[in-house]
Design an enzyme around this catalytic site. Structure first.
Site, PDB file in Angstrom:
ATOM      1  N   ASN A 147     -10.515  -5.615   2.926  1.00 47.05           N
ATOM      2  CA  ASN A 147      -9.552  -6.503   2.248  1.00 47.05           C
ATOM      3  C   ASN A 147      -8.927  -5.809   1.034  1.00 47.05           C
ATOM      4  OD1 ASN A 147     -11.226  -8.356   3.955  1.00 47.05           O
ATOM      5  ND2 ASN A 147      -9.826  -9.850   3.078  1.00 47.05           N
ATOM      6  N   ASP A 172      14.467   0.182  10.717  1.00 48.99           N
ATOM      7  CA  ASP A 172      13.251  -0.325  11.361  1.00 48.99           C
ATOM      8  C   ASP A 172      12.421   0.830  11.873  1.00 48.99           C
ATOM      9  OD1 ASP A 172      13.655  -3.047  11.080  1.00 48.99           O
ATOM     10  OD2 ASP A 172      15.002  -3.127  12.814  1.00 48.99           O
ATOM     11  N   SER A 200      -5.175   1.496  10.054  1.00 52.61           N
ATOM     12  CA  SER A 200      -5.867   0.580  10.949  1.00 52.61           C
ATOM     13  C   SER A 200      -6.469  -0.538  10.081  1.00 52.61           C
ATOM     14  CB  SER A 200      -6.926   1.355  11.744  1.00 52.61           C
ATOM     15  OG  SER A 200      -7.596   0.511  12.648  1.00 52.61           O
ATOM     16  N   ARG A 226     -10.331 -22.254   7.395  1.00 54.42           N
ATOM     17  CA  ARG A 226      -9.246 -21.717   8.214  1.00 54.42           C
ATOM     18  C   ARG A 226      -9.751 -21.583   9.658  1.00 54.42           C
ATOM     19  NH1 ARG A 226      -6.856 -16.070   6.218  1.00 54.42           N
ATOM     20  NH2 ARG A 226      -6.180 -17.335   4.452  1.00 54.42           N
ATOM     21  N   ILE A 277       0.838  -1.204   0.000  1.00 54.39           N
ATOM     22  CA  ILE A 277       0.000   0.000   0.000  1.00 54.39           C
ATOM     23  C   ILE A 277       0.874   1.256   0.000  1.00 54.39           C
ATOM     24  CG2 ILE A 277      -1.694   1.353   1.319  1.00 54.39           C
ATOM     25  CD1 ILE A 277      -2.934  -1.306   2.248  1.00 54.39           C
ATOM     26  N   TYR A 325      -2.796  -9.350  16.092  1.00 52.33           N
ATOM     27  CA  TYR A 325      -2.735  -8.312  15.056  1.00 52.33           C
ATOM     28  C   TYR A 325      -3.908  -7.341  15.212  1.00 52.33           C
ATOM     29  CZ  TYR A 325      -3.103  -6.227  10.387  1.00 52.33           C
ATOM     30  OH  TYR A 325      -3.214  -5.345   9.339  1.00 52.33           O
ATOM     31  N   GLY A 341       9.063  -4.954   1.605  1.00 54.79           N
ATOM     32  CA  GLY A 341       8.972  -3.963   0.526  1.00 54.79           C
ATOM     33  C   GLY A 341      10.121  -4.113  -0.461  1.00 54.79           C
ATOM     34  N   ILE A 378      -6.835 -12.837  -3.143  1.00 56.95           N
ATOM     35  CA  ILE A 378      -6.876 -12.487  -4.566  1.00 56.95           C
ATOM     36  C   ILE A 378      -5.551 -12.809  -5.244  1.00 56.95           C
ATOM     37  CG2 ILE A 378      -7.015 -10.555  -6.220  1.00 56.95           C
ATOM     38  CD1 ILE A 378      -9.381  -9.519  -4.687  1.00 56.95           C
TER      39      ILE A 378
HETATM   40  C1  UD2 Z   1      -7.897  -9.816   6.183  1.00 61.36           C
HETATM   41  C2  UD2 Z   1      -6.563  -9.109   6.169  1.00 61.36           C
HETATM   42  C3  UD2 Z   1      -5.928  -9.154   7.503  1.00 61.36           C
HETATM   43  C4  UD2 Z   1      -6.872  -8.677   8.597  1.00 61.36           C
HETATM   44  C5  UD2 Z   1      -8.190  -9.439   8.504  1.00 61.36           C
HETATM   45  C6  UD2 Z   1      -9.222  -8.854   9.458  1.00 61.36           C
HETATM   46  C7  UD2 Z   1      -5.663  -9.393   3.931  1.00 61.36           C
HETATM   47  C8  UD2 Z   1      -4.643 -10.097   3.097  1.00 61.36           C
HETATM   48  N1  UD2 Z   1      -5.679  -9.764   5.235  1.00 61.36           N
HETATM   49  O1  UD2 Z   1      -7.719 -11.196   6.416  1.00 61.36           O
HETATM   50  O2  UD2 Z   1      -4.767  -8.334   7.504  1.00 61.36           O
HETATM   51  O3  UD2 Z   1      -7.090  -7.290   8.434  1.00 61.36           O
HETATM   52  O4  UD2 Z   1      -8.743  -9.316   7.185  1.00 61.36           O
HETATM   53  O5  UD2 Z   1     -10.350  -9.652   9.533  1.00 61.36           O
HETATM   54  O6  UD2 Z   1      -6.389  -8.534   3.489  1.00 61.36           O
HETATM   55  N2  UD2 Z   1      -8.989 -18.059   1.423  1.00 61.36           N
HETATM   56  C9  UD2 Z   1      -9.223 -19.175   0.635  1.00 61.36           C
HETATM   57  N3  UD2 Z   1      -8.163 -19.718  -0.038  1.00 61.36           N
HETATM   58  C10 UD2 Z   1      -6.908 -19.176   0.006  1.00 61.36           C
HETATM   59  C11 UD2 Z   1      -6.684 -18.026   0.791  1.00 61.36           C
HETATM   60  C12 UD2 Z   1      -7.749 -17.484   1.486  1.00 61.36           C
HETATM   61  O7  UD2 Z   1     -10.338 -19.691   0.576  1.00 61.36           O
HETATM   62  O8  UD2 Z   1      -6.006 -19.737  -0.664  1.00 61.36           O
HETATM   63  C13 UD2 Z   1     -10.111 -17.492   2.191  1.00 61.36           C
HETATM   64  C14 UD2 Z   1      -9.826 -17.376   3.670  1.00 61.36           C
HETATM   65  O9  UD2 Z   1     -10.115 -18.577   4.372  1.00 61.36           O
HETATM   66  C15 UD2 Z   1     -10.769 -16.238   4.053  1.00 61.36           C
HETATM   67  C16 UD2 Z   1     -10.821 -15.359   2.802  1.00 61.36           C
HETATM   68  O10 UD2 Z   1     -10.335 -16.168   1.729  1.00 61.36           O
HETATM   69  O11 UD2 Z   1     -12.057 -16.736   4.320  1.00 61.36           O
HETATM   70  C17 UD2 Z   1      -9.951 -14.116   2.885  1.00 61.36           C
HETATM   71  O12 UD2 Z   1      -8.661 -14.488   3.318  1.00 61.36           O
HETATM   72  P1  UD2 Z   1      -7.428 -13.453   3.325  1.00 61.36           P
HETATM   73  O13 UD2 Z   1      -6.277 -14.154   3.947  1.00 61.36           O
HETATM   74  O14 UD2 Z   1      -7.236 -12.873   1.990  1.00 61.36           O
HETATM   75  O15 UD2 Z   1      -7.933 -12.252   4.228  1.00 61.36           O
HETATM   76  P2  UD2 Z   1      -8.653 -12.227   5.679  1.00 61.36           P
HETATM   77  O16 UD2 Z   1     -10.017 -11.676   5.439  1.00 61.36           O
HETATM   78  O17 UD2 Z   1      -8.513 -13.495   6.403  1.00 61.36           O
END
Ligand code: UD2
Length: 327
Positions: free
Chosen positions: A174, A58, A120, A269, A20, A145, A43, A188
């Site tokens: 996201n 850092d 945030s 997950r 970002i 986190y 980065g 994605i």
């Molecule tokens: C997002 C943020 C994280 C935190 C969180 C707060 C990202 C990358 N991460 O996590 O920093 O802010 O939100 O709730 O934006 N999935 C699949 N297959 C895969 C990978 C993921 O099905 O190969 C699913 C995963 O189980 C989840 C969804 O996709 O249900 C989104 O996963 P993620 O890791 O992209 O982001 P998230 O929402 O867990």
């Protein structure tokens, strides 16, 4: 609001070489004196325009921070340890980066009387108790986190009250877009990589969980607005207001890449959030935030490798939206 509205300022972007941060740096550079503080752990120097001043170090190193922040008007604070799972494995280490160092940033901003725009996260809500989730919803983070981001978010707002520091916290949902890569990068980029390689697209769980995917160019837009708003001491949701299921996402990416990858289901997950979607009415009303990139177009531009028009072109508002293409 466009980036041209921030002109002739000296700004610091922490984590400015990251996903970002580097997009924000690109938008700011033409009209401002931009500094980047980054340790290049995730980065990449190649993302940075030539005329940026780079301090390698850092975020938790007070000397490096002091050097990078000297005389700045605005600090965009994006440096963080972004992996939720790593925060679960190493809560103290992630706390050092995400919270202890953030306090250093806020203190440094007091020294410089600089505005702070802090990154945030939707993680502050944990399992949201309302959908779409508004800023006044309960905050019950489910990971270290999320706890660290919530503390940063609250510190930032209280610093406005207690010390009259101009602060804005942006709660990203996201995020996705170019340069998002690596093991913690999000669904994605993972699905895109799998689809391009012809490997199975791996849905965790039933795929009916939903997310609010927001393109990085819209996150940049929100940062630029946060840099000039009068409504400081506040937190704002930054998403699109639209939820998409992971199943639908897999289908969209498969179609966009013309991939023959099968879509397969793995175990869900542990602790996954079922649904997440932003109520963005506060950001719209107060910042003038208007998401411009729909998910299909955002994915299409990623697949084609086309660049989105820069944020300071008035034409962007007209030319980006569902049904249009970027070229
Ligand atoms: C997002 C943020 C994280 C935190 C969180 C707060 C990202 C990358 N991460 O996590 O920093 O802010 O939100 O709730 O934006 N999935 C699949 N297959 C895969 C990978 C993921 O099905 O190969 C699913 C995963 O189980 C989840 C969804 O996709 O249900 C989104 O996963 P993620 O890791 O992209 O982001 P998230 O929402 O867990």
């Amino acid at each position: 609001m466009d980036s041209a509205a921030i002109r002739d300022r000296t700004v610091l972007v922490t984590g400015g070489a990251g996903f970002i941060g580097s997009h924000l740096v690109e938008a700011l550079t033409p009209h401002n004196d931009v500094r980047v503080l980054d340790n290049f752990s995730s980065g990449d120097r190649a993302y940075l325009p030539e005329d940026v001043t780079v301090v390698e170090g850092d975020i938790g190193d007070p000397i490096a921070l002091q050097q990078a922040a000297r005389g700045v008007d605005i600090i965009f604070h994006h440096a963080a340890m972004v992996s939720v799972s790593r925060s679960v494995d190493a809560p103290r280490q992630s706390n050092e980066t995400n919270l202890d160092a953030s306090l250093l940033v806020l203190e440094q901003a007091r020294q410089e009387d600089a505005r702070v725009v802090a990154a945030s996260s939707a993680a502050v809500y944990g399992h949201p108790d309302e959908l779409p989730v508004s800023e006044s919803a309960a905050t019950e983070p489910t990971s270290p986190y999320g706890i660290q981001k919530l503390a940063l978010d609250q510190y930032a707002r209280r610093y406005a009250e207690l010390y009259d520091l101009e602060t804005v916290a942006l709660r990203y949902f996201n995020a996705y877009g170019p340069r998002q890569q690596g093991p913690y990068s999000g669904v994605i980029s993972t699905f895109l990589e799998q689809a391009r390689a012809g490997e199975p697209i791996t849905i965790e769980g039933d795929g009916q969980q939903t997310r609010d995917f927001v393109h990085v160019s819209d996150i940049v837009q929100a940062n630029l607005q946060a840099a000039t708003t009068d409504a400081v001491g506040e937190a704002y949701n930054i998403g699109t207001g639209t939820r998409t299921s992971i199943e639908e996402l897999a289908e969209t990416i498969k179609a966009a890449t013309d991939s023959s990858s099968p879509i397969v289901h793995h175990d869900p997950r542990p602790g996954d959030i079922r649904h997440s979607g932003a109520d963005i009415s506060k950001a719209k009303r107060t910042l003038g935030f208007e998401p411009r990139v729909g998910l299909e177009n955002g994915i299409q531009s990623l697949v084609e490798g086309t660049r989105l028009p820069p944020a300071d072109t008035d034409a962007t508002v007209e030319s980006i939206g569902e049904g249009s293409t970027f070229s």
